[in-house]
Design a protein around this motif. Structure first.
Motif, PDB file in Angstrom:
ATOM      1  N   LYS A   1      -4.603   6.550   3.397  1.00 18.22           N
ATOM      2  CA  LYS A   1      -3.925   5.275   3.663  1.00 18.22           C
ATOM      3  C   LYS A   1      -4.847   4.101   3.361  1.00 18.22           C
ATOM      4  CE  LYS A   1      -0.876   7.071   7.265  1.00 18.22           C
ATOM      5  NZ  LYS A   1      -0.542   7.007   8.699  1.00 18.22           N
ATOM      6  N   VAL A   2      -6.102   4.205   3.780  1.00 16.59           N
ATOM      7  CA  VAL A   2      -7.081   3.145   3.509  1.00 16.59           C
ATOM      8  C   VAL A   2      -7.246   2.958   2.002  1.00 16.59           C
ATOM      9  CG1 VAL A   2      -9.523   2.511   3.705  1.00 16.59           C
ATOM     10  CG2 VAL A   2      -8.301   3.408   5.702  1.00 16.59           C
ATOM     11  N   THR A   3      -7.375   4.048   1.273  1.00 17.33           N
ATOM     12  CA  THR A   3      -7.539   3.986  -0.180  1.00 17.33           C
ATOM     13  C   THR A   3      -6.320   3.357  -0.844  1.00 17.33           C
ATOM     14  OG1 THR A   3      -8.958   5.939  -0.134  1.00 17.33           O
ATOM     15  CG2 THR A   3      -7.978   5.361  -2.254  1.00 17.33           C
ATOM     16  N   LEU A   4      -5.127   3.749  -0.393  1.00 12.86           N
ATOM     17  CA  LEU A   4      -3.902   3.176  -0.961  1.00 12.86           C
ATOM     18  C   LEU A   4      -3.825   1.680  -0.692  1.00 12.86           C
ATOM     19  CD1 LEU A   4      -1.175   3.575  -2.377  1.00 12.86           C
ATOM     20  CD2 LEU A   4      -0.184   3.955  -0.138  1.00 12.86           C
ATOM     21  N   LEU A   5      -4.107   1.276   0.543  1.00  8.92           N
ATOM     22  CA  LEU A   5      -4.083  -0.155   0.858  1.00  8.92           C
ATOM     23  C   LEU A   5      -5.097  -0.917   0.008  1.00  8.92           C
ATOM     24  CD1 LEU A   5      -3.759  -0.212   4.752  1.00  8.92           C
ATOM     25  CD2 LEU A   5      -2.069  -0.962   3.084  1.00  8.92           C
TER      26      LEU A   5
ATOM     27  N   LYS B   1      -7.078  -6.179  -1.921  1.00  8.08           N
ATOM     28  CA  LYS B   1      -8.333  -5.858  -2.612  1.00  8.08           C
ATOM     29  C   LYS B   1      -9.531  -6.602  -2.029  1.00  8.08           C
ATOM     30  CE  LYS B   1      -6.866  -4.290  -7.117  1.00  8.08           C
ATOM     31  NZ  LYS B   1      -7.473  -3.004  -7.253  1.00  8.08           N
ATOM     32  N   VAL B   2      -9.365  -7.814  -1.584  1.00  7.06           N
ATOM     33  CA  VAL B   2     -10.498  -8.594  -1.084  1.00  7.06           C
ATOM     34  C   VAL B   2     -10.526  -8.680   0.445  1.00  7.06           C
ATOM     35  CG1 VAL B   2     -10.747  -9.953  -3.188  1.00  7.06           C
ATOM     36  CG2 VAL B   2      -9.242 -10.765  -1.363  1.00  7.06           C
ATOM     37  N   ALA B   3      -9.618  -8.000   1.109  1.00 11.29           N
ATOM     38  CA  ALA B   3      -9.609  -8.002   2.575  1.00 11.29           C
ATOM     39  C   ALA B   3     -10.786  -7.188   3.102  1.00 11.29           C
ATOM     40  CB  ALA B   3      -8.297  -7.424   3.098  1.00 11.29           C
TER      41      ALA B   3
ATOM     42  N   ILE C   1      -8.403  -3.649   6.767  1.00  8.70           N
ATOM     43  CA  ILE C   1      -7.680  -2.565   6.091  1.00  8.70           C
ATOM     44  C   ILE C   1      -7.533  -1.370   7.025  1.00  8.70           C
ATOM     45  CG2 ILE C   1      -7.786  -0.900   4.184  1.00  8.70           C
ATOM     46  CD1 ILE C   1      -7.236  -3.690   3.187  1.00  8.70           C
ATOM     47  N   ARG C   2      -8.600  -1.013   7.720  1.00 11.56           N
ATOM     48  CA  ARG C   2      -8.571   0.129   8.630  1.00 11.56           C
ATOM     49  C   ARG C   2      -7.613  -0.127   9.794  1.00 11.56           C
ATOM     50  NH1 ARG C   2     -12.529   3.912   7.951  1.00 11.56           N
ATOM     51  NH2 ARG C   2     -12.708   4.342  10.176  1.00 11.56           N
ATOM     52  N   ALA C   3      -7.548  -1.355  10.284  1.00 10.29           N
ATOM     53  CA  ALA C   3      -6.626  -1.679  11.378  1.00 10.29           C
ATOM     54  C   ALA C   3      -5.176  -1.493  10.937  1.00 10.29           C
ATOM     55  CB  ALA C   3      -6.861  -3.111  11.857  1.00 10.29           C
ATOM     56  N   ILE C   4      -4.865  -1.925   9.744  1.00 12.13           N
ATOM     57  CA  ILE C   4      -3.504  -1.772   9.219  1.00 12.13           C
ATOM     58  C   ILE C   4      -3.206  -0.297   8.980  1.00 12.13           C
ATOM     59  CG2 ILE C   4      -1.969  -2.280   7.280  1.00 12.13           C
ATOM     60  CD1 ILE C   4      -3.571  -4.930   6.980  1.00 12.13           C
ATOM     61  N   ALA C   5      -4.135   0.418   8.375  1.00 11.23           N
ATOM     62  CA  ALA C   5      -3.929   1.840   8.075  1.00 11.23           C
ATOM     63  C   ALA C   5      -3.691   2.647   9.346  1.00 11.23           C
ATOM     64  CB  ALA C   5      -5.123   2.403   7.315  1.00 11.23           C
ATOM     65  N   PHE C   6      -4.330   2.245  10.425  1.00 15.46           N
ATOM     66  CA  PHE C   6      -4.201   2.967  11.688  1.00 15.46           C
ATOM     67  C   PHE C   6      -2.762   2.972  12.208  1.00 15.46           C
ATOM     68  CE2 PHE C   6      -4.529   3.202  16.360  1.00 15.46           C
ATOM     69  CZ  PHE C   6      -5.144   4.434  16.472  1.00 15.46           C
ATOM     70  N   VAL C   7      -2.019   1.883  11.996  1.00 11.49           N
ATOM     71  CA  VAL C   7      -0.660   1.790  12.538  1.00 11.49           C
ATOM     72  C   VAL C   7       0.437   2.058  11.506  1.00 11.49           C
ATOM     73  CG1 VAL C   7      -1.283   0.261  14.429  1.00 11.49           C
ATOM     74  CG2 VAL C   7      -0.591  -0.713  12.254  1.00 11.49           C
ATOM     75  N   LEU C   8       0.064   2.271  10.241  1.00  9.83           N
ATOM     76  CA  LEU C   8       1.079   2.566   9.222  1.00  9.83           C
ATOM     77  C   LEU C   8       1.818   3.856   9.547  1.00  9.83           C
ATOM     78  CD1 LEU C   8      -0.647   1.803   5.821  1.00  9.83           C
ATOM     79  CD2 LEU C   8       1.311   0.631   6.800  1.00  9.83           C
TER      80      LEU C   8
ATOM     81  N   ASP D   1      14.278  -2.949  10.450  1.00 13.81           N
ATOM     82  CA  ASP D   1      13.152  -3.793  10.849  1.00 13.81           C
ATOM     83  C   ASP D   1      11.811  -3.322  10.296  1.00 13.81           C
ATOM     84  OD1 ASP D   1      12.742  -1.579  12.497  1.00 13.81           O
ATOM     85  OD2 ASP D   1      12.057  -2.801  14.176  1.00 13.81           O
ATOM     86  N   ASP D   2      11.835  -2.439   9.313  1.00 14.36           N
ATOM     87  CA  ASP D   2      10.604  -1.955   8.698  1.00 14.36           C
ATOM     88  C   ASP D   2      10.178  -2.859   7.542  1.00 14.36           C
ATOM     89  OD1 ASP D   2      10.509   0.244  10.356  1.00 14.36           O
ATOM     90  OD2 ASP D   2      11.415   1.606   8.913  1.00 14.36           O
ATOM     91  N   ALA D   3       8.887  -3.053   7.430  1.00 16.33           N
ATOM     92  CA  ALA D   3       8.316  -3.765   6.291  1.00 16.33           C
ATOM     93  C   ALA D   3       7.510  -2.752   5.492  1.00 16.33           C
ATOM     94  CB  ALA D   3       7.423  -4.901   6.766  1.00 16.33           C
ATOM     95  N   ILE D   4       7.862  -2.583   4.237  1.00 15.90           N
ATOM     96  CA  ILE D   4       7.141  -1.634   3.387  1.00 15.90           C
ATOM     97  C   ILE D   4       5.828  -2.282   2.949  1.00 15.90           C
ATOM     98  CG2 ILE D   4       7.167  -0.340   1.225  1.00 15.90           C
ATOM     99  CD1 ILE D   4      10.208  -0.300   1.412  1.00 15.90           C
ATOM    100  N   VAL D   5       4.738  -1.603   3.207  1.00 15.21           N
ATOM    101  CA  VAL D   5       3.423  -2.100   2.826  1.00 15.21           C
ATOM    102  C   VAL D   5       2.978  -1.475   1.512  1.00 15.21           C
ATOM    103  CG1 VAL D   5       1.010  -2.249   3.530  1.00 15.21           C
ATOM    104  CG2 VAL D   5       2.807  -2.495   5.236  1.00 15.21           C
ATOM    105  N   GLY D   6       3.256  -0.212   1.331  1.00 14.37           N
ATOM    106  CA  GLY D   6       2.884   0.490   0.109  1.00 14.37           C
ATOM    107  C   GLY D   6       3.717   1.738  -0.052  1.00 14.37           C
ATOM    108  N   GLN D   7       3.562   2.393  -1.172  1.00 12.88           N
ATOM    109  CA  GLN D   7       4.344   3.594  -1.442  1.00 12.88           C
ATOM    110  C   GLN D   7       3.522   4.559  -2.272  1.00 12.88           C
ATOM    111  OE1 GLN D   7       8.245   2.734  -2.846  1.00 12.88           O
ATOM    112  NE2 GLN D   7       8.682   4.833  -3.405  1.00 12.88           N
ATOM    113  N   LYS D   8       3.635   5.835  -1.941  1.00  5.11           N
ATOM    114  CA  LYS D   8       2.996   6.890  -2.728  1.00  5.11           C
ATOM    115  C   LYS D   8       4.039   7.973  -2.927  1.00  5.11           C
ATOM    116  CE  LYS D   8      -1.052   9.785  -3.034  1.00  5.11           C
ATOM    117  NZ  LYS D   8      -2.315  10.173  -2.398  1.00  5.11           N
ATOM    118  N   GLY D   9       4.503   8.115  -4.156  1.00  6.20           N
ATOM    119  CA  GLY D   9       5.593   9.056  -4.428  1.00  6.20           C
ATOM    120  C   GLY D   9       6.850   8.592  -3.721  1.00  6.20           C
TER     121      GLY D   9
END
Length: 74
Positions: A6-10, A17-19, A24-31, A40-48
């Motif tokens: 998740k961290v790598t994807l973010l 990229k510059v955060a 990044i780790r805080a966001i990845a923890f709750v994804l 009410d979901d906000a898509i942050v990223g997608q893999k497959g």
């Protein structure tokens, strides 16, 4: 998906990229990984076919600790 994946994807997303890595780790923890998105979901990223999402409550909690992320999460 593991926490490190998740961290790598973010980190690969242009708006993160510059955060700082702590942000990044805080966001990845709750994804949450979802195949079906709710209203009410906000898509942050997608893999497959897996979408990484945050709810509005999750975003509010993150912004209380990391207010500088507001432009990236809203």
């Amino acid at each position: 998906m593991t926490f490190d994946e998740k961290v790598t994807l973010l980190r690969s997303l242009p708006k993160f990229k510059v955060a700082p890595i702590s942000d990044i780790r805080a966001i990845a923890f709750v994804l949450k990984e979802k195949e079906t998105i709710e209203d009410d979901d906000a898509i942050v990223g997608q893999k497959g076919n897996i979408k990484l999402c945050l709810t509005h409550d999750d975003i509010g909690k993150i912004l209380r600790e990391y207010p500088d992320l507001e432009d990236k999460l809203r």
